[in-house]
Design a protein around this motif. Structure first.
Motif, PDB file in Angstrom:
ATOM      1  N   MET A   1       0.831  -1.207   0.000  1.00 50.41           N
ATOM      2  CA  MET A   1       0.000   0.000   0.000  1.00 50.41           C
ATOM      3  C   MET A   1       0.856   1.243   0.000  1.00 50.41           C
ATOM      4  SD  MET A   1      -2.938   1.452  -0.009  1.00 50.41           S
ATOM      5  CE  MET A   1      -4.048   0.103   0.347  1.00 50.41           C
ATOM      6  N   SER A   2       1.958   1.262   0.782  1.00 49.85           N
ATOM      7  CA  SER A   2       2.803   2.440   0.828  1.00 49.85           C
ATOM      8  C   SER A   2       3.458   2.701  -0.516  1.00 49.85           C
ATOM      9  CB  SER A   2       3.875   2.269   1.911  1.00 49.85           C
ATOM     10  OG  SER A   2       4.684   1.146   1.637  1.00 49.85           O
ATOM     11  N   VAL A   3       3.774   1.635  -1.277  1.00 46.88           N
ATOM     12  CA  VAL A   3       4.381   1.805  -2.585  1.00 46.88           C
ATOM     13  C   VAL A   3       3.386   2.437  -3.550  1.00 46.88           C
ATOM     14  CG1 VAL A   3       5.433   0.620  -4.531  1.00 46.88           C
ATOM     15  CG2 VAL A   3       5.933  -0.141  -2.216  1.00 46.88           C
TER      16      VAL A   3
ATOM     17  N   LEU B   1      -8.405   2.590  -4.484  1.00 45.21           N
ATOM     18  CA  LEU B   1      -8.219   1.153  -4.239  1.00 45.21           C
ATOM     19  C   LEU B   1      -8.997   0.712  -3.005  1.00 45.21           C
ATOM     20  CD1 LEU B   1      -6.731  -1.560  -4.800  1.00 45.21           C
ATOM     21  CD2 LEU B   1      -4.926  -0.733  -3.294  1.00 45.21           C
ATOM     22  N   LEU B   2      -8.908   1.478  -1.928  1.00 49.09           N
ATOM     23  CA  LEU B   2      -9.610   1.128  -0.694  1.00 49.09           C
ATOM     24  C   LEU B   2     -11.121   1.147  -0.894  1.00 49.09           C
ATOM     25  CD1 LEU B   2      -7.440   3.093   1.902  1.00 49.09           C
ATOM     26  CD2 LEU B   2      -7.535   0.618   1.585  1.00 49.09           C
TER      27      LEU B   2
ATOM     28  N   HIS C   1      -2.196  -5.168  -8.313  1.00 46.33           N
ATOM     29  CA  HIS C   1      -1.961  -6.606  -8.471  1.00 46.33           C
ATOM     30  C   HIS C   1      -0.532  -6.874  -8.947  1.00 46.33           C
ATOM     31  CE1 HIS C   1      -2.697 -10.806  -9.314  1.00 46.33           C
ATOM     32  NE2 HIS C   1      -2.368 -10.642 -10.581  1.00 46.33           N
ATOM     33  N   GLN C   2      -0.059  -6.054  -9.884  1.00 43.81           N
ATOM     34  CA  GLN C   2       1.304  -6.215 -10.380  1.00 43.81           C
ATOM     35  C   GLN C   2       2.344  -5.975  -9.293  1.00 43.81           C
ATOM     36  OE1 GLN C   2       1.241  -3.396 -13.573  1.00 43.81           O
ATOM     37  NE2 GLN C   2       0.157  -4.757 -14.993  1.00 43.81           N
ATOM     38  N   ILE C   3       2.106  -4.986  -8.446  1.00 41.10           N
ATOM     39  CA  ILE C   3       3.029  -4.697  -7.351  1.00 41.10           C
ATOM     40  C   ILE C   3       3.063  -5.865  -6.364  1.00 41.10           C
ATOM     41  CG2 ILE C   3       3.403  -3.226  -5.335  1.00 41.10           C
ATOM     42  CD1 ILE C   3       2.365  -0.881  -7.010  1.00 41.10           C
TER      43      ILE C   3
ATOM     44  N   GLU D   1       5.920 -10.667  -4.217  1.00 45.81           N
ATOM     45  CA  GLU D   1       5.954 -12.121  -3.995  1.00 45.81           C
ATOM     46  C   GLU D   1       7.148 -12.745  -4.712  1.00 45.81           C
ATOM     47  OE1 GLU D   1       3.157 -16.076  -4.780  1.00 45.81           O
ATOM     48  OE2 GLU D   1       2.330 -14.060  -5.031  1.00 45.81           O
ATOM     49  N   TYR D   2       7.418 -12.308  -5.931  1.00 53.24           N
ATOM     50  CA  TYR D   2       8.570 -12.840  -6.673  1.00 53.24           C
ATOM     51  C   TYR D   2       9.876 -12.494  -5.967  1.00 53.24           C
ATOM     52  CZ  TYR D   2       5.288 -13.489 -10.571  1.00 53.24           C
ATOM     53  OH  TYR D   2       4.231 -13.868 -11.355  1.00 53.24           O
TER      54      TYR D   2
END
Length: 342
Positions: A1-3, A22-23, A69-71, A76-77
């Motif tokens: 979220m901070s990003v 988003l929220l 979603h991409q972030i 995760e990667y």
């Protein structure tokens, strides 16, 4: 979220505006859970942004959700295999330019913990890499892993090496980035430039206590017995901070009753099989008279049991006690005046 909150988009929305949208899209229940992890200042800023949003365009909403979603995927990667691994995967999925944009956005705020790549690995795999290394190297690696992983690895080391590794973890203070990098190379992985050039703190008394709390009772006794010979003061300091099954006699009655609700009857019966009369009295005093009588009868009919089974049951109970303590549901006195229950 901070990003996401720090980023901007080609559409001209600020990061804070996108976070607010988003929220709103995620709904009040999910947003409330997210707010629990934010600072008061961030909550106030986002609340103000949400209040100023009157209408969310469906295309805009879909774009922001896709970006978030991409972030999440990129993070995760990174946790799976580091920055370079994440970059390779994202390039294949999104193209070089988009992948670089996401990675740059993440690395501006993200600091990857050393040996993060190994935190999802099987302990036996890690053991195969480090078991022939010197004790200092093993101690360094175990200091950065999950405590459950470190406990499993420490239990599998030769007995003559266990206490030495445990002692080195306990007295470890800081390690230079150069040494960390070299050890990571031995494990055939390396971290990106997100590792800072500051000395990284790891190890220490609390670290080895957490690790020893997860090993089997036999390993725990072997290590503490050896440490008592090598460094009696250190051994005593460690034991003061640890909780073992027999320490349940020092727990208040209300906490014991809470503990009993979360453990299996079979584990409790096994654990009491070789427990002292003092421990048994404490347990039986905090259950109903009928339950105490049933336990005593079933323990008599149980017959001989393996010591290993008893120790494993005690370990599971101690694990439950520590979990409840971490959750703040019970209080365990740790030998200092500050923890005395009145």
């Amino acid at each position: 979220m901070s990003v996401l909150a720090r980023s901007t988009s080609s559409g001209g929305l600020s990061g804070r505006q996108k976070a607010a949208i988003l929220l709103i899209t995620l709904g009040p229940e999910v947003s409330a859970q997210i707010f629990k992890h934010l600072r008061d200042e961030e909550i106030e800023q986002l609340t103000l942004e949400i209040a100023n949003v009157h209408k969310v365009d469906s295309i805009e909403k879909d774009t922001i959700m896709a970006e978030f979603h991409q972030i999440c995927l990129a993070q995760e990667y990174i946790s799976q295999g580091g920055i370079n691994y994440a970059k390779d995967i994202l390039e294949k999925a999104l193209g070089e330019n988009k992948a670089l944009e996401i990675i740059n956005r993440l690395t501006a705020t993200l600091q990857v913990r050393p040996f993060d790549f190994a935190r999802k690995a099987d302990p036996n795999q890690i053991l195969n890499f480090i078991q022939n290394e010197n004790s200092q190297t093993i101690a360094l690696v175990l200091s950065y892993l999950q405590f459950e992983q470190s406990a499993a690895i420490l239990s599998s080391l030769p007995q003559e090496k266990q206490a030495d590794v445990a002692r080195r973890i306990a007295v470890m203070d800081s390690t230079s980035p150069e040494v960390l990098y070299q050890v990571e190379r031995v494990l055939e992985q390396k971290l990106s430039s997100t590792v800072t050039q500051d000395y990284t703190n790891a190890g220490g008394i609390e670290s080895i206590v957490q690790i020893l709390n997860g090993v089997d009772r036999g390993t725990e006794r072997t290590i503490l017995d050896s440490l008592e010979i090598q460094d009696p003061e250190l051994a005593e300091d460690i034991k003061k901070r640890m909780f073992v099954f027999e320490d349940i006699v020092n727990v208040d009655n209300r906490s014991i009753q809470r503990i009993i609700r979360d453990i299996e009857n079979a584990d409790l019966q096994l654990a009491l099989k070789v427990a002292s009369e003092e421990v048994r009295d404490v347990i039986f005093r905090n259950v109903s008279k009928r339950m105490a009588e049933t336990f005593k009868e079933e323990m008599e009919y149980m017959g001989p049991v393996r010591l290993r089974d008893v120790e494993e049951a005690q370990t599971r109970i101690v694990g439950t006690i520590r979990r409840l303590e971490e959750a703040g549901e019970i209080i365990i006195a740790r030998g200092g005046g500050d923890d005395i229950i009145v």
